[in-house]
Design an enzyme around this catalytic site. Structure first.
Site, mmCIF file in Angstrom:
data_model
loop_
_atom_site.group_PDB
_atom_site.id
_atom_site.type_symbol
_atom_site.label_atom_id
_atom_site.label_comp_id
_atom_site.label_asym_id
_atom_site.label_seq_id
_atom_site.Cartn_x
_atom_site.Cartn_y
_atom_site.Cartn_z
ATOM 1 N NE ARG A 167 -48.715 -41.020 -23.519
ATOM 2 C CZ ARG A 167 -48.974 -39.962 -22.909
ATOM 3 N NH1 ARG A 167 -48.814 -39.889 -21.665
ATOM 4 N NH2 ARG A 167 -48.944 -38.781 -23.537
ATOM 5 C CG HIS A 172 -46.363 -36.828 -27.637
ATOM 6 N ND1 HIS A 172 -47.567 -37.269 -27.915
ATOM 7 C CD2 HIS A 172 -46.380 -36.028 -26.425
ATOM 8 C CE1 HIS A 172 -48.508 -36.876 -26.983
ATOM 9 N NE2 HIS A 172 -47.802 -36.042 -25.913
ATOM 10 C CD GLN A 205 -47.994 -31.788 -26.551
ATOM 11 O OE1 GLN A 205 -48.499 -32.428 -25.536
ATOM 12 N NE2 GLN A 205 -48.244 -30.431 -26.296
ATOM 13 C CG ASP A 217 -40.790 -32.624 -22.631
ATOM 14 O OD1 ASP A 217 -41.485 -32.541 -21.792
ATOM 15 O OD2 ASP A 217 -40.772 -33.521 -23.773
ATOM 16 C CB CYS A 232 -45.798 -31.163 -24.045
ATOM 17 S SG CYS A 232 -44.337 -31.930 -23.293
ATOM 18 N NE ARG A 290 -52.037 -33.471 -27.280
ATOM 19 C CZ ARG A 290 -51.623 -34.559 -26.561
ATOM 20 N NH1 ARG A 290 -50.794 -34.323 -25.361
ATOM 21 N NH2 ARG A 290 -51.573 -35.918 -26.699
HETATM 22 N N1 CP Z 1 -48.574 -33.721 -22.885
HETATM 23 C C1 CP Z 1 -48.947 -34.916 -22.618
HETATM 24 O O1 CP Z 1 -49.037 -35.754 -23.615
HETATM 25 O O2 CP Z 1 -49.382 -35.093 -21.426
HETATM 26 P P1 CP Z 1 -49.850 -36.281 -20.899
HETATM 27 O O3 CP Z 1 -48.631 -37.133 -20.577
HETATM 28 O O4 CP Z 1 -50.696 -36.165 -19.473
HETATM 29 O O5 CP Z 1 -50.836 -37.192 -21.780
HETATM 30 N N1 NVA Z 2 -41.039 -36.286 -23.154
HETATM 31 C C1 NVA Z 2 -42.189 -36.370 -22.249
HETATM 32 C C2 NVA Z 2 -43.460 -36.029 -22.771
HETATM 33 C C3 NVA Z 2 -44.526 -36.093 -21.940
HETATM 34 C C4 NVA Z 2 -45.881 -35.861 -22.617
HETATM 35 C C5 NVA Z 2 -42.178 -37.876 -21.905
HETATM 36 O O1 NVA Z 2 -42.132 -38.552 -22.919
HETATM 37 O O2 NVA Z 2 -42.152 -38.261 -20.898
#
Ligand code: CP
Ligand code: NVA
Length: 360
Positions: A144, A171, A174, A266, A306, A334
């Site tokens: 990540r 992502h 997701q 989101d 999400c 997930r």
């Molecule tokens: N939706 C998602 O990726 O959640 P987190 O940021 O908690 O991993």
């Molecule tokens: N768009 C958001 C998604 C979090 C799961 C971010 O990148 O923070």
């Protein structure tokens, strides 16, 4: 990594050879004719940096296998026994971290987590050096990051599979969980329309690409200036030409939501955009998903997010807490899609089709 190099490293028999007990598992899957007709275990790709790495066949395989794994988890209990996964996260996480860890452990493997929030993964040493260390120790890398290119570069250099657990651009896990949730709710994904309302961000990008692979329909409504990335849109339209997916990019949230089967939103400011949060809070309120906007969708429409949600901003409490909300189904799924991805990439099936797309 070129296709030939990918094949040399990423399909090393010792790393991805099917385990001796797996023919029994595969014959179980094949014997369950209704579900196993399409034999998802034959799919393999070196990495999932982008939804584009999976392509049509991979998206289909992941959803299909995730459904089987969700209904029969005990049949997969030891399929990745002895395999090790390492995760490096430059950003916070609840769902992604825990579903990857729980998923890997439930398949018989082990999981290690490295909190990388203090500095980028390539700050202390060259990313290629990190990659060449990791490939000697573990079987799969989950990243990540802020910069998407960090994950692309890791996939280039590491001789083991690399999975995108969120970058600023995509992502993929997701969106796969989201479409599994929609499939469970509505059945044939070709007959539904998802309305995404808000920022044209990583989640929107992955929804677009996944929708295109599935031949479904999506409307994305963003404020002017916050539209999805043009390269993602180009790739989405190219895939849609092949699958018949309907892709609409709009600025009006009401047009997007009208009659839709699902309404998705989101964060207005994603991780890494905290300094823009105040400015975005001035621009995005017309895109808030509230009960008024939900009445413009189909009466059977579901609400999706999400998570984490910023209640009172992109969504109101009455919507996210309503019976229409499927946010925790998305969160649960997930786990199942990531187990399917780990299984497919680590050679859980009996055959693999070497394939690798460019990570743009
Ligand atoms: N939706 C998602 O990726 O959640 P987190 O940021 O908690 O991993
Ligand atoms: N768009 C958001 C998604 C979090 C799961 C971010 O990148 O923070």
């Amino acid at each position: 990594m070129s296709q030939s190099v990918a094949l040399r490293y990423k399909s090393q028999p010792a790393r991805v050879q099917a385990r001796s007990e797996e023919p029994a598992l595969n014959s179980y899957m094949q014997s369950h004719a209704a579900q196993a007709q399409r034999s998802p275990q034959v799919f393999w790709c070196p990495d999932v940096v982008s939804t584009r790495d999976l392509g049509l066949a991979g998206v289909d395989a992941v959803l299909h296998l995730a459904g089987i794994m969700k209904s029969r988890p005990e049949d997969f209990r030891h399929t990745l026994s002895g395999r090790q996964m390492v995760m490096f996260f430059e950003k916070p996480s609840l769902r992604t971290r825990l579903t990857f860890e729980s998923g890997m452990i439930s398949l018989g493997g082990t999981a290690m987590f490295v909190d990388q929030k203090h500095e980028p993964l390539d700050a202390r040493e060259k990313l290629s050096d990190v990659a060449h260390n990791l490939e000697r120790w573990v079987d799969v890398i989950v990243l990540r990051t802020f910069t998407h290119e960090t994950i692309t570069a890791m996939a280039e250099h590491a001789g083991i599979p690399v999975i995108n657990a969120l970058s600023d651009l995509e992502h993929p896990c997701q969106a796969l969980a989201d479409y599994l949730t929609l499939q469970e709710r509505f059945g044939d994904l070709k007959n539904i329309c998802l309305a995404y309302v808000g920022d044209g961000n990583n989640v929107a990008h992955s929804l677009l690409l996944t929708c295109a692979c599935l031949g479904s329909s999506i409307r994305v409504a963003t404020p002017p200036g916050y539209e999805p990335n043009t390269e993602i849109v180009r790739a989405t339209r190219e895939i849609a030409e092949e699958t018949g997916a309907v892709i609409e990019l709009l600025n009006d949230p009401h047009t997007a939501v009208a009659g839709a089967d699902a309404v998705y939103t989101d964060a207005w400011a994603s991780m890494g955009q905290e300094s823009e949060a105040g400015m975005r809070a001035q621009i995005f309120p017309p895109y808030q998903v509230n009960s008024r906007l939900m009445t413009e969708a189909a009466s059977h429409a579901v609400f999706m997010h999400c998570l984490p949600a910023h209640r009172g901003q992109e969504v109101t409490d009455d919507v996210i807490d309503s019976p229409q909300s499927v946010v925790f189904d998305q969160a649960e799924n997930r786990l199942h899609v990531q187990k399917a991805i780990l299984y497919l990439l680590l050679g859980g099936g009996s055959r693999r089709l070497p394939a690798r797309s460019a990570h743009a």
